[in-house]
Scaffold this active site. Structure first.
Site, PDB file in Angstrom:
ATOM      1  N   CYS A 183     -37.297 -14.430  -7.907  1.00 32.91           N
ATOM      2  CA  CYS A 183     -37.258 -13.517  -9.052  1.00 32.91           C
ATOM      3  C   CYS A 183     -38.509 -12.658  -9.163  1.00 32.91           C
ATOM      4  O   CYS A 183     -38.433 -11.485  -9.560  1.00 32.91           O
ATOM      5  CB  CYS A 183     -37.032 -14.301 -10.341  1.00 32.91           C
ATOM      6  SG  CYS A 183     -38.302 -15.548 -10.687  1.00 32.91           S
ATOM      7  N   ASP A 199     -32.978  -7.147 -15.680  1.00 29.35           N
ATOM      8  CA  ASP A 199     -33.230  -8.257 -14.759  1.00 29.35           C
ATOM      9  C   ASP A 199     -32.639  -7.922 -13.395  1.00 29.35           C
ATOM     10  O   ASP A 199     -31.436  -8.095 -13.164  1.00 29.35           O
ATOM     11  CB  ASP A 199     -32.601  -9.546 -15.301  1.00 29.35           C
ATOM     12  CG  ASP A 199     -33.099 -10.776 -14.556  1.00 29.35           C
ATOM     13  OD1 ASP A 199     -33.715 -10.608 -13.489  1.00 29.35           O
ATOM     14  OD2 ASP A 199     -32.875 -11.898 -15.045  1.00 29.35           O
ATOM     15  N   HIS A 255     -38.879 -17.929 -14.627  1.00 24.25           N
ATOM     16  CA  HIS A 255     -38.225 -16.681 -14.242  1.00 24.25           C
ATOM     17  C   HIS A 255     -39.143 -15.505 -14.551  1.00 24.25           C
ATOM     18  O   HIS A 255     -40.067 -15.593 -15.374  1.00 24.25           O
ATOM     19  CB  HIS A 255     -36.912 -16.535 -15.013  1.00 24.25           C
ATOM     20  CG  HIS A 255     -35.996 -15.494 -14.464  1.00 24.25           C
ATOM     21  ND1 HIS A 255     -35.605 -15.452 -13.153  1.00 24.25           N
ATOM     22  CD2 HIS A 255     -35.395 -14.426 -15.075  1.00 24.25           C
ATOM     23  CE1 HIS A 255     -34.793 -14.429 -12.962  1.00 24.25           C
ATOM     24  NE2 HIS A 255     -34.653 -13.781 -14.112  1.00 24.25           N
TER      25      HIS A 255
END
Length: 678
Positions: A424, A484, A468
């Protein structure tokens, strides 16, 4: 000559209590403490069995100096929570070594109670609480034992008496816990081990979060008031990173900005940005929840956007994150209401916009800048640029993995155009760089995403593997909008969590097998849920019972939590309990307890009465009772006389003894007699 005055039957309880009370420190402390305790117990055993003499003052003094010196060597000091507790446990052991008189035993027991309390400095879960209760019970059994003579008590009776005292103290303890005004206990002192528990730092580089995601340690728990938000909304903000040097993202504030104006702790005049936020008013919809956070040794807290603190002590930053007033060195509980609809109310001034568009030197990300320039020329709005970037990540052969290849000189270009394999932080970093290069203000946000629900309590567990990173972009009329890019490459990561998204990845199988989760199901998964549920309720109902919770409960019960009403309730509750105790004691005082032999005789007497059908004569002796049986049941006569003779030997012959083996034999005779009476 010194005479040992503590009864022999108490030595076992003293030694067991010593080891049990010291056990938490022995497991966490240096090895020499275990060796010291072992030496002390061995010497004490040899002295009690007259195998050696008690060490003199010189030897005991040498052990004392050695304990102090080793504490200084192990901790660099002899004060503070860790070093102080280690020294206290060592002195507790040495005091047991010099115990000679009864008053010495009193000192050892009192020190033991204090050592038990120090265990709660480092761990306050329900398991440790039960362990401390067990340790205190053993100390109480020893306290009961040293007040009995050498010949008129058994070691097993001490634990029974101690248990009765404990049960009597429970109602009083509950009343005092509920009604006595809450003050900060000893274990609220700040304990800083110097190591972050979560491993999340205030900056990220490629690979940082992927390493953190290999741990299943608990980060925090969340309990919502009402329905849980959907999985796609469970973004727990911790840090916003605005400065990029080509490899690492770090926290930053606009040039020339003051820290005081960037943080607002609820005191004094609020800054302009907070006033504008308040002027919008709180929307009707929001998420109210309580969060219990594990120690991190850092100041940042976790919450959904936009957080408004309802209970707890923290400051709200201009970038909509919560900052604690001191490093989180113990489990911390706070209540929040998050209003995502307030994001458009957050303004972006000139200096902040300049920071959110800043990029490192031209030597970094040249191909990425070219791609971003092309998007800017082909797009009419910032929204179109964001859409083009997300489409790029979806259409290109990007791969989401825990084991990305290393990035060397230019992480942005190498990831976007060569490796295209990352976690991520790779996607958030490259996406934010592209947005800034295209002229869209953007920043990296790190925290956690998702959470696993405990179905027993309906609360969420957020673990380290839920760590994350994502991006926030500034869009006109919408404020800071969460984007995202990981969801464009691996949508299952957002909807189902890390475990489900990497289930088919062969490279991640070894890591996933080591991650603890309820998802394993079966008996182990159910047991984990129950353990977590008990621990969560302990945190909220017991450790979370602070001054605000107490006032709320007392207002519900008393209508008004005034000092007079609280004092009257406390006196009334204690008076009722003492009255009940007094009535129980008076009733027991008027009732004579039967001995074991008396109960045996009475059982045979009652059985014969039931079989005869009428009451027997008063004051029958064992032999007279045997004659009654002989007349009514001739076949049982010989066994009845044998039972009577054996009973009288146990009762009147001091040399015969009435131990456990003799009582068992008497009961066997009685059971054989019952069969002949039927």
């Amino acid at each position: 000559m010194r005479v040992y005055q503590v009864p022999v039957h108490t030595r076992l309880w003293l030694a067991t209590a010593l080891i049990t009370c010291s056990l938490p420190q022995l497991l966490l402390g240096p090895v020499w403490q275990s060796l010291l305790l072992g030496v002390v117990v061995a010497i004490r055993w040899l002295v009690d069995h007259q195998r050696m003499r008690l060490p003199g003052r010189i030897i005991r003094g040498g052990l004392l100096v050695a304990a102090v010196g080793m504490t200084w060597y192990s901790f660099g000091r002899i004060y503070g929570p860790e070093a102080g507790v280690a020294l206290l446990v060592s002195l507790f052991s040495l005091k047991y070594l010099e115990m000679v008189r009864q008053r010495d035993a009193y000192v050892v027991i009192v020190l033991g109670y204090f050592v038990c309390a120090t265990a709660l400095l480092f761990e306050r879960g329900p398991g440790m609480f039960l362990f401390v209760l067990l340790s205190m019970l053993l100390l109480t059994a020893a306290l009961v034992g040293i007040n009995h003579s050498e010949t008129k008590a058994r070691a097993s009776s001490h634990i029974k008496t101690g248990s009765v005292l404990f049960l009597q103290a429970v109602p009083v303890t509950v009343v005092l816990f509920v009604l006595v005004p809450r003050v900060a206990p000893l274990w609220n002192m700040q304990l800083d081990s110097g190591k972050a528990r979560t491993g999340m730092t205030d900056s990220i580089s490629p690979g940082d979060i992927s390493e953190l995601s290999e741990s299943s340690e608990l980060a925090f728990r969340v309990a919502f008031e009402g329905a849980l938000p959907p999985a796609a909304e469970r973004y727990w903000r911790g840090l916003t990173l605005s400065h990029f040097d080509g490899r690492t993202w770090q926290q930053a504030i606009p040039r020339g900005g003051a820290v005081d104006s960037y943080l607002y702790n609820g005191r004094g005049a609020p800054p302009d940005w907070y006033q504008q936020l308040q002027a919008q008013g709180k929307p009707q919809s929001g998420y109210s929840y309580q969060l219990i956070m594990e120690p991190t040794q850092r100041r940042w807290l976790f919450a959904m956007a936009v957080p408004m603190l309802e209970e707890g002590e923290a400051s709200l930053a201009r970038d909509m994150r919560l900052v604690a007033r001191a490093p989180v060195t113990q489990r911390t509980r706070y209540s929040i209401t998050s209003f995502p609809d307030l994001r458009p109310a957050i303004v972006l001034d000139v200096l902040e916009r300049e920071l959110m568009l800043s990029l490192p030197g031209d030597s970094f990300g040249r191909r990425a800048r070219t791609l971003a320039d092309q998007w800017r020329r082909d797009s009419r709005t910032d929204n179109e640029i964001v859409s083009r970037a997300l489409r790029h990540f979806r259409e290109q052969p990007f791969h989401y993995t825990l084991k990305p290849p290393p990035l060397t000189t230019d992480p942005i270009d190498e990831f976007l155009f060569r490796t295209q394999r990352g976690f991520c932080e790779h996607y958030a970093s490259s996406f934010t760089f592209l947005m800034r290069a295209a002229g869209v203000p953007a920043r990296v946000v790190v925290g956690y995403q998702g959470g696993e629900q405990n179905t027993l309590g309906s609360h969420l567990l957020v673990r380290q593997y839920d760590a994350h990173a994502w991006t926030e972009v500034w869009l006109q009329g919408q404020g800071w909008v969460r984007v995202d890019p990981t969801g464009a490459v691996a949508p299952d990561r957002i909807a189902l969590g890390l475990r489900a998204s990497l289930r088919g990845d062969e490279e991640a199988q070894d890591t996933l097998e080591g991650l603890d989760s309820f998802a394993s199901g079966g008996l182990l998964g159910r047991l984990q849920q129950w353990t977590d549920y008990v621990d969560f309720r302990w945190q909220t109902w017991v450790l979370g019972y602070d001054n605000a919770s107490q006032l709320q409960l007392l207002r519900h019960w008393l209508g008004e939590a005034s000092p007079l009403r609280i004092a009257a309730s406390l006196v009334a509750a204690i008076s009722v309990l003492l009255t009940l105790y007094m009535l129980i004691l008076l009733r027991q005082a008027g009732t004579r307890r039967q001995t074991v032999l008396e109960r045996e005789f009475w059982r045979v007497h009652q059985r014969v009465e039931q079989q005869v059908g009428h009451p027997l004569a008063q004051g029958l002796s064992p032999q007279a009772l045997a004659r009654v049986i002989d007349l009514k049941w001739p076949k049982a006569g010989p066994l009845a006389h044998q039972w009577a003779v054996y009973y009288q030997q146990l009762l009147y012959n001091p040399g015969f003894g009435a131990g456990k083996a003799q009582i068992r034999h008497l009961r066997r005779l009685r059971n054989r007699l019952y069969k002949l009476l039927d």
